[in-house]
Design an enzyme around this catalytic site. Structure first.
Site, mmCIF file in Angstrom:
data_model
loop_
_atom_site.group_PDB
_atom_site.id
_atom_site.type_symbol
_atom_site.label_atom_id
_atom_site.label_comp_id
_atom_site.label_asym_id
_atom_site.label_seq_id
_atom_site.Cartn_x
_atom_site.Cartn_y
_atom_site.Cartn_z
ATOM 1 N N ASP A 155 -3.590 1.155 -7.282
ATOM 2 C CA ASP A 155 -3.748 1.458 -8.702
ATOM 3 C C ASP A 155 -5.106 2.110 -9.003
ATOM 4 O O ASP A 155 -6.067 1.890 -8.271
ATOM 5 C CB ASP A 155 -3.596 0.161 -9.504
ATOM 6 C CG ASP A 155 -3.388 0.413 -10.979
ATOM 7 O OD1 ASP A 155 -2.918 1.509 -11.336
ATOM 8 O OD2 ASP A 155 -3.714 -0.479 -11.779
ATOM 9 N N GLY B 267 -5.411 7.471 -11.997
ATOM 10 C CA GLY B 267 -5.674 8.153 -13.264
ATOM 11 C C GLY B 267 -7.096 7.886 -13.731
ATOM 12 O O GLY B 267 -7.802 8.793 -14.183
ATOM 13 N N TRP C 145 -9.651 7.038 -11.900
ATOM 14 C CA TRP C 145 -10.567 7.738 -10.986
ATOM 15 C C TRP C 145 -10.752 9.192 -11.442
ATOM 16 O O TRP C 145 -11.874 9.691 -11.508
ATOM 17 C CB TRP C 145 -9.985 7.706 -9.571
ATOM 18 C CG TRP C 145 -10.840 8.353 -8.517
ATOM 19 C CD1 TRP C 145 -11.777 7.736 -7.735
ATOM 20 C CD2 TRP C 145 -10.838 9.738 -8.131
ATOM 21 N NE1 TRP C 145 -12.359 8.650 -6.890
ATOM 22 C CE2 TRP C 145 -11.803 9.887 -7.111
ATOM 23 C CE3 TRP C 145 -10.125 10.865 -8.560
ATOM 24 C CZ2 TRP C 145 -12.067 11.112 -6.502
ATOM 25 C CZ3 TRP C 145 -10.399 12.091 -7.951
ATOM 26 C CH2 TRP C 145 -11.358 12.206 -6.930
ATOM 27 N N HIS D 16 -4.029 11.295 -8.053
ATOM 28 C CA HIS D 16 -2.875 11.016 -7.179
ATOM 29 C C HIS D 16 -3.045 11.725 -5.839
ATOM 30 O O HIS D 16 -2.764 11.153 -4.783
ATOM 31 C CB HIS D 16 -1.569 11.454 -7.845
ATOM 32 C CG HIS D 16 -1.249 10.683 -9.096
ATOM 33 N ND1 HIS D 16 -1.386 9.314 -9.172
ATOM 34 C CD2 HIS D 16 -0.794 11.086 -10.316
ATOM 35 C CE1 HIS D 16 -1.027 8.911 -10.393
ATOM 36 N NE2 HIS D 16 -0.673 9.965 -11.106
ATOM 37 N N LEU E 110 3.727 0.152 16.088
ATOM 38 C CA LEU E 110 2.404 -0.467 15.943
ATOM 39 C C LEU E 110 2.324 -1.083 14.546
ATOM 40 O O LEU E 110 1.938 -2.234 14.378
ATOM 41 C CB LEU E 110 1.346 0.631 16.111
ATOM 42 C CG LEU E 110 -0.038 0.214 16.567
ATOM 43 C CD1 LEU E 110 0.032 -0.569 17.863
ATOM 44 C CD2 LEU E 110 -0.910 1.452 16.718
ATOM 45 N N ARG F 125 -4.959 -5.503 -4.791
ATOM 46 C CA ARG F 125 -4.777 -4.585 -5.926
ATOM 47 C C ARG F 125 -6.118 -3.956 -6.266
ATOM 48 O O ARG F 125 -7.114 -4.658 -6.441
ATOM 49 C CB ARG F 125 -4.216 -5.275 -7.167
ATOM 50 C CG ARG F 125 -4.046 -4.255 -8.315
ATOM 51 C CD ARG F 125 -3.255 -4.764 -9.491
ATOM 52 N NE ARG F 125 -3.004 -3.651 -10.426
ATOM 53 C CZ ARG F 125 -1.983 -3.573 -11.247
ATOM 54 N NH1 ARG F 125 -1.099 -4.545 -11.298
ATOM 55 N NH2 ARG F 125 -1.839 -2.533 -12.046
ATOM 56 N N ARG G 238 -3.173 -8.196 -12.297
ATOM 57 C CA ARG G 238 -1.777 -8.555 -12.564
ATOM 58 C C ARG G 238 -0.888 -7.988 -11.466
ATOM 59 O O ARG G 238 -1.301 -7.125 -10.698
ATOM 60 C CB ARG G 238 -1.339 -8.033 -13.940
ATOM 61 C CG ARG G 238 -1.566 -6.543 -14.138
ATOM 62 C CD ARG G 238 -1.047 -6.053 -15.489
ATOM 63 N NE ARG G 238 -1.431 -4.665 -15.700
ATOM 64 C CZ ARG G 238 -2.498 -4.267 -16.392
ATOM 65 N NH1 ARG G 238 -3.283 -5.156 -16.956
ATOM 66 N NH2 ARG G 238 -2.781 -2.984 -16.507
ATOM 67 N N GLU H 37 -1.800 -14.665 -0.619
ATOM 68 C CA GLU H 37 -3.200 -14.681 -1.056
ATOM 69 C C GLU H 37 -3.516 -13.345 -1.728
ATOM 70 O O GLU H 37 -3.135 -12.290 -1.214
ATOM 71 C CB GLU H 37 -4.132 -14.877 0.159
ATOM 72 C CG GLU H 37 -3.937 -16.195 0.885
ATOM 73 C CD GLU H 37 -4.366 -17.391 0.038
ATOM 74 O OE1 GLU H 37 -5.252 -17.244 -0.821
ATOM 75 O OE2 GLU H 37 -3.785 -18.484 0.249
#
Ligand code: IPE
Ligand code: IPE
Ligand code: MG
Length: 242
Positions: free
Chosen positions: A26, A29, A31, A43, A137, A188, A194, A207
């Site tokens: 995420d 945009g 960035w 993207h 792999l 994330r 979220r 985790e």
């Protein structure tokens, strides 16, 4: 530099490596906006971050990497942005397949793929066939038109259709991720805390690791930090510590 990276990897490999890592890629945009660029530029740079992540996962011995590339809710975006993303996926597939085969990486596409143009579906199928390997792999699962709720509803209906009862044992057989272990670690980026409808069933005991970094800035070093953090956790799964 290379020397330190090798040392860090070796150190991590002495500890427990998560077998399955999931990533919510995420902040593309954000960035771009910070640099006064169109969202599409973010993207495009996100594709490089995916390459780096895959390289690091392979170097550490992660077996499964599952990345959220397009959600069932992302259709709400402007059509230009959706088209740009879909073209980026196609370009990625056309360009990367040979390299993936060379590096023993198997690609799979999971989600409601029937919604995509036949041409894209064909490219995905081709990439899956070409990268198939009895001993990969790393297996990378690219989640497209994926939503955890959609997946659960589909799965529940399929269990019923098969004449079985919906149970905790039966349901996973009908999820897009059937046959895969649940993710050990979920990353994330972009500082959002979220799940956004990602792997709702599978992440029951995963985790989590969050970083304010935007996805295009995510690096091999970021991935190692996440794994280091994972290694310090105590997973109890409802029980008591040993
Ligand atoms: C993630 O970046 C890429 C996709 C959802 C395809 P975003 O496009 O969501 O970027 P932000 O979150 O708006 O910064
Ligand atoms: C989740 O990010 C989907 C992907 C990364 C593909 P979103 O940007 O769509 O999620 P929200 O809107 O911030 O919850
Ligand atoms: Mg976002």
């Amino acid at each position: 530099m290379k020397f330190w990276v090798d040392i860090q990897r070796r150190r991590l490999r002495r500890g427990k490596i998560p077998e399955h890592v999931a990533v919510i890629m995420d902040g593309n945009g954000t960035w771009a906006a910070r640099r006064g660029l169109p969202r599409s530029a973010g993207h495009a740079r996100g594709a490089d971050a995916l390459r780096r992540t895959l390289t690091e996962a392979a170097a550490l011995g992660v077996k499964y990497l599952t990345v959220y590339a397009f959600s069932t809710e992302n259709w709400k975006r402007p059509p230009e942005e959706i088209n740009y993303l879909l073209n980026l996926f196609m370009e990625y597939l056309r360009k990367e397949t040979t390299e993936l085969v060379r590096n023993k990486i198997t690609v799979r596409f999971l989600g409601g793929l029937e919604r995509f143009a036949p041409e894209l579906q064909e490219l995905m199928r081709k990439a899956e066939v070409e990268t198939r390997n009895p001993r990969p792999l790393v297996t990378i699962n690219i989640m497209l038109n994926y939503g955890g709720r959609d997946e659960l509803v589909r799965a529940a209906n399929q269990v019923l259709k098969s004449g079985r009862e919906v149970t905790e044992a039966a349901l996973p057989d009908y999820l897009f991720t059937a046959g895969l272990p649940d993710p050990d670690l979920l990353i994330r980026t972009s500082g959002q805390l979220r799940l956004s409808n990602f792997l709702l069933w599978q992440s029951a005991y995963t985790e989590f690791w969050f970083t304010p970094q935007c996805w295009p800035d995510f690096s091999g070093r970021s991935f190692r930090q996440a794994v280091r953090s994972f290694q310090r956790r105590q997973r109890r799964r409802g029980g008591v510590s040993a």
